[in-house]
Write an enzyme that holds these catalytic residues in place. Structure first.
Site, short mmCIF file in Angstrom:
data_model
loop_
_atom_site.label_atom_id
_atom_site.label_comp_id
_atom_site.label_asym_id
_atom_site.label_seq_id
_atom_site.Cartn_x
_atom_site.Cartn_y
_atom_site.Cartn_z
N GLU A 83 0.85 -1.19 0.00
CA GLU A 83 0.00 0.00 0.00
C GLU A 83 0.89 1.24 0.00
OE1 GLU A 83 -2.03 0.92 3.77
OE2 GLU A 83 -1.71 -1.19 4.26
N CYS A 120 -3.58 -3.76 4.49
CA CYS A 120 -2.62 -4.78 4.95
C CYS A 120 -3.00 -6.20 4.54
CB CYS A 120 -2.49 -4.74 6.47
SG CYS A 120 -2.01 -3.14 7.08
N HIS A 244 -2.68 -10.25 12.11
CA HIS A 244 -2.12 -8.98 11.60
C HIS A 244 -1.75 -8.14 12.83
CE1 HIS A 244 -1.46 -5.17 9.80
NE2 HIS A 244 -2.54 -4.63 10.35
N ASN A 328 4.90 -1.75 12.40
CA ASN A 328 3.90 -2.24 11.45
C ASN A 328 4.52 -2.32 10.04
OD1 ASN A 328 1.57 -2.96 10.11
ND2 ASN A 328 0.37 -1.19 10.75
P1 HMG Z 1 -2.77 6.93 21.21
O1 HMG Z 1 -4.11 7.55 21.30
O2 HMG Z 1 -1.61 7.84 21.16
O3 HMG Z 1 -2.49 5.91 22.40
O4 HMG Z 1 -2.71 6.03 19.93
P2 HMG Z 1 -3.42 5.56 23.67
O5 HMG Z 1 -3.52 6.73 24.55
O6 HMG Z 1 -4.68 4.89 23.23
O7 HMG Z 1 -2.47 4.50 24.37
C1 HMG Z 1 -2.19 3.28 23.71
C2 HMG Z 1 -2.22 2.19 24.77
O8 HMG Z 1 -1.17 2.44 25.70
C3 HMG Z 1 -3.51 2.15 25.61
O9 HMG Z 1 -3.76 0.79 25.91
C4 HMG Z 1 -3.14 2.91 26.87
O10 HMG Z 1 -3.91 2.56 28.01
C5 HMG Z 1 -1.68 2.47 27.02
P3 HMG Z 1 -5.25 0.18 25.86
O11 HMG Z 1 -6.04 0.95 26.85
O12 HMG Z 1 -5.74 0.42 24.44
O13 HMG Z 1 -5.06 -1.25 26.16
N1 HMG Z 1 -0.86 3.41 27.80
C6 HMG Z 1 0.06 3.04 28.70
N2 HMG Z 1 0.42 1.80 29.15
C7 HMG Z 1 1.41 1.74 30.11
N3 HMG Z 1 2.04 2.84 30.60
C8 HMG Z 1 1.70 4.08 30.17
C9 HMG Z 1 0.67 4.22 29.18
N4 HMG Z 1 0.10 5.26 28.53
C10 HMG Z 1 -0.83 4.77 27.69
N5 HMG Z 1 2.32 5.14 30.66
C11 HMG Z 1 -3.53 4.39 18.36
C12 HMG Z 1 -3.08 4.66 19.78
C13 HMG Z 1 -3.61 2.90 18.11
C14 HMG Z 1 -4.91 5.03 18.14
C15 HMG Z 1 -2.50 5.05 17.38
O14 HMG Z 1 -1.25 4.42 17.52
C16 HMG Z 1 -2.91 4.93 15.92
O15 HMG Z 1 -3.71 5.73 15.41
N6 HMG Z 1 -2.34 3.96 15.18
C17 HMG Z 1 -2.61 3.76 13.74
C18 HMG Z 1 -3.88 2.98 13.50
C19 HMG Z 1 -3.76 1.55 13.92
O16 HMG Z 1 -2.68 0.97 14.02
N7 HMG Z 1 -4.92 0.88 14.14
C20 HMG Z 1 -4.94 -0.54 14.47
C21 HMG Z 1 -6.13 -1.28 13.86
S1 HMG Z 1 -6.31 -0.95 12.14
C22 HMG Z 1 -5.08 -1.92 11.39
O17 HMG Z 1 -4.49 -2.77 12.01
C23 HMG Z 1 -4.80 -1.65 9.95
C24 HMG Z 1 -3.48 -0.94 9.66
O18 HMG Z 1 -2.40 -1.84 9.81
C25 HMG Z 1 -3.52 -0.35 8.24
C26 HMG Z 1 -3.87 -1.26 7.09
O19 HMG Z 1 -4.65 -2.19 7.15
O20 HMG Z 1 -3.40 -0.91 6.01
C27 HMG Z 1 -3.22 0.24 10.59
#
Ligand code: HMG
Length: 445
Positions: A83, A120, A244, A328
C-alpha cells in the site's frame, strides 16, 4: 488433493531503527511505557536513504531465490502486495523483476506479474491468488513468488507515528511446500469502512480508535464465517495464532476476543464459571449497549485467568517477537507474525510438523480473513535459514534529528538528498530517476 502452500520465506528489514523508549518518547514528552507496555512496541524499522519498497522486496526475493537455487525460469508468477506504491499504472512487481533480471542470465518474460491492493490484507490475498493459480493447474509446474513490501509511514505528529515500520517478506508458493500447507477453508469479514485510507495521498488519514473497533468487528465476523465451513474452533486446535499486528497491543485485544468465542459452550467455559461466571448471552440483556458493557467486564476478568494466560503465552505471545522490534509492516505484518512463531518453536526445539496455525489477516477499509495452515515436515530447516535476528541487531540506531531527516527523505512531497547511514553490500539500491520519472536501481556487490 495436492498440498499447496508456502515453501520458503525470506524477510528484509529496513536498515534503520528508531528506538521508541529511548529516542521517540523523550521527544514526545511521553512515558516510554506507553509504547513498550501500552502499544507493546520497542522500535520501528525505517528504510535507509538508498532503500524503498522495491529494494526491500527485491532483496528479500533475491535471497530467497539464491537459497532455494531458483532461476527466473522456475517462477511463473510474481505478485507484489503493497500500500506504498509510487505509480498508479506500472506495478511494483515489474520493478522487482527488473532488479532480479539484472543479476540472473534468464528473465521473467513468461511470468504473470501484478500488484494487489487492499491495505494490509493484500499480502494474504496475494497468497490466495498464488494458491488458486496452482490449484487450478495453470502454473506449468512453476512456483509463485509473493512479495509483501511496505514503508508504513504516518504524517509527523499523527498518533500512528509510533507504529511506523518498513520491511518486506518474500514467500515462495508451491505444491508440496516445505513450510506450511494452506487450508481450503477460509472465513471473511468485510465491510465498507472509513477508518484508515490514503485517498491519493502518501500518509494515511486515520481514525485510530475506530480502526481498532473495526479490526475487532471484522475479525469476529471472519471467525464466524470460517467456522461455518471448517466447524467450531477450539483453543487447542492451533499451536500458534498469528494475527495482523499493527502493534502488539492490538493483538492482545483480538486474542481475548477469539479465545472467548472459541471457549463458549465448552468445558473450558464451564471450568472458568466458578471464578468469573458464564459469558454474558445477548438474550439476557435489555439492549445491545448493556450486553456490550457486560461482555467488556467479562473479558477483563477472562484476561486474568490462568487458563487464558497460559493459552496466550503459548499461542499468541511468540508471534509478536519480530513485530515488537520493527513496527507495522502493513502487508508483511501477519507474515512476520507467522515467521516469529515458527522461529520461537525452533528455538525451543518443539516438534511442530502436522500441527496447525490459525492465521488472522486484516486490512483497513476493511476486511479480515481467517484460514488454517498445517506445518509441513521441512519447516525446521526452512526457518533455521532466517537471519532476521541479525538484521534487527545490525540496524543503525537513529537519533531523533536523524529520524526527522529520514522521514523527510521518504516523503514523496519533499525531495531531499540524504547521505546513507549504512554501507550497501550485496543488495539492490535506489539510484535515482530515469527519463520518464521512473525509479532506477542497481545491484551493489
Ligand atoms: P494513542 O491515542 O496515542 O495511544 O494512539 P493511547 O492513549 O490509546 O495509548 C495506547 C495504549 O497504551 C492504551 O492501551 C493505553 O492505556 C496504554 P489500551 O487501553 O488500548 O489497552 N498506555 C500506557 N500503558 C502503560 N504505561 C503508560 C501508558 N500510557 C498509555 N504510561 C492508536 C493509539 C492505536 C490510536 C494510534 O497508535 C494509531 O492511530 N495507530 C494507527 C492505527 C492503527 O494501528 N490501528 C490498528 C487497527 S487498524 C489496522 O491494524 C490496519 C493498519 O495496519 C492499516 C492497514 O490495514 O493498512 C493500521
Amino acid at each position: 488433493m495436492t498440498a499447496v502452500g508456502i515453501d520458503a520465506i525470506e524477510i528484509w528489514t529496513g536498515k534503520l531503527k528508531l528506538d521508541l523508549a529511548e529516542t521517540f518518547a523523550p521527544e514526545k514528552g511521553e512515558d516510554p511505557e506507553k509504547y513498550t507496555k501500552g502499544l507493546g512496541l520497542h522500535a520501528s524499522s525505517f528504510p535507509d536513504a538508498h532503500e524503498d519498497i522495491v529494494t526491500m522486496g527485491a532483496n528479500a526475493a533475491h535471497r530467497l531465490m539464491e537459497r532455494k537455487g531458483l532461476t527466473p525460469d522456475d517462477v511463473g508468477r510474481i505478485d507484489v502486495a503493497t500500500e506504498s506504491a509510487f505509480d498508479n499504472s506500472k506495478p511494483v512487481s515489474t520493478y522487482i523483476a527488473g532488479c532480479l533480471e539484472s543479476v540472473y542470465d534468464e528473465d521473467f518474460h513468461h511470468a504473470n506479474k501484478g500488484e494487489r491492493k487492499f491495505a494490509c490484507i493484500a499480502g494474504t490475498q496475494s497468497l490466495d491468488d498464488a494458491y488458486n493459480w496452482i490449484k487450478a493447474g495453470r502454473h506449468r509446474g512453476r512456483a509463485a513468488l509473493v512479495v509483501a513490501t511496505d514503508t508504513a509511514l504516518y504524517a509527523r505528529g499523527d498518533p500512528g507515528e509510533a507504529t511506523q515500520g518498513a520491511g518486506a517478506v518474500a514467500m515462495l508458493i508451491t505444491e508440496e511446500p516445505s513450510l506450511v500447507e494452506l487450508s481450503t477453508e477460509q472465513g471473511y469479514g468485510s465491510a465498507d469502512e472509513t477508518d484508515f485510507l490514503k485517498p491519493n495521498q502518501q500518509f494515511p488519514s486515520v481514525d485510530g480508535k475506530r480502526s481498532m473497533q473495526v479490526y475487532l468487528a471484522r475479525m469476529r465476523e471472519a471467525l464466524e464465517d470460517y467456522e461455518s465451513v471448517a466447524g467450531a474452533s477450539h483453543p487447542d486446535d492451533f499451536a500458534y495464532v498469528p494475527f495482523h499486528t499493527p502493534f502488539p497491543g492490538m493483538v492482545r485485544k483480538a486474542a481475548v476476543l477469539a479465545y472467548r468465542h472459541m471457549i463458549r459452550d465448552t468445558p473450558i467455559e464451564e471450568a472458568l464459571a466458578d471464578d468469573i461466571g458464564f459469558q454474558p448471552r445477548e438474550d439476557d440483556y435489555e439492549d445491545r449497549e448493556a450486553y456490550e458493557e457486560a461482555i467488556r467486564d467479562h473479558m477483563d476478568e477472562l484476561k486474568s485467568t490462568d487458563a487464558y494466560r497460559e493459552w496466550y503465552d503459548a499461542t499468541i505471545e511468540p508471534t509478536l517477537d519480530i513485530s515488537r522490534e520493527v513496527g507495522n509492516w502493513y502487508t508483511g505484518s501477519v507474515h512476520i507474525a507467522r515467521a516469529a512463531a515458527l522461529r520461537r518453536a525452533a528455538d525451543e526445539d518443539l516438534e511442530l510438523a502436522g500441527q496447525r496455525l490459525g492465521v488472522g489477516s486484516y486490512g483497513s477499509g476493511a476486511q479480515a480473513e481467517i484460514h488454517a495452515e498445517t506445518v509441513a515436515d521441512g519447516w525446521r530447516e526452512e526457518i533455521d535459514q532466517l537471519n532476521v535476528a541479525e538484521q534487527i541487531e545490525d540496524r543503525y540506531d537513529l537519533s531523533f534529528a536523524e529520524y526527522e531527516k529520514v522521514h523527510d527523505r521518504h516523503n514523496h512531497d519533499k525531495s531531499i538528498e540524504l547521505e546513507e547511514f549504512t554501507v550497501p553490500e550485496a543488495e539492490f539500491v535506489f539510484t535515482g530517476r530515469g527519463r520518464m520519472n521512473e525509479r532506477t536501481y542497481e545491484y551493489v556487490e
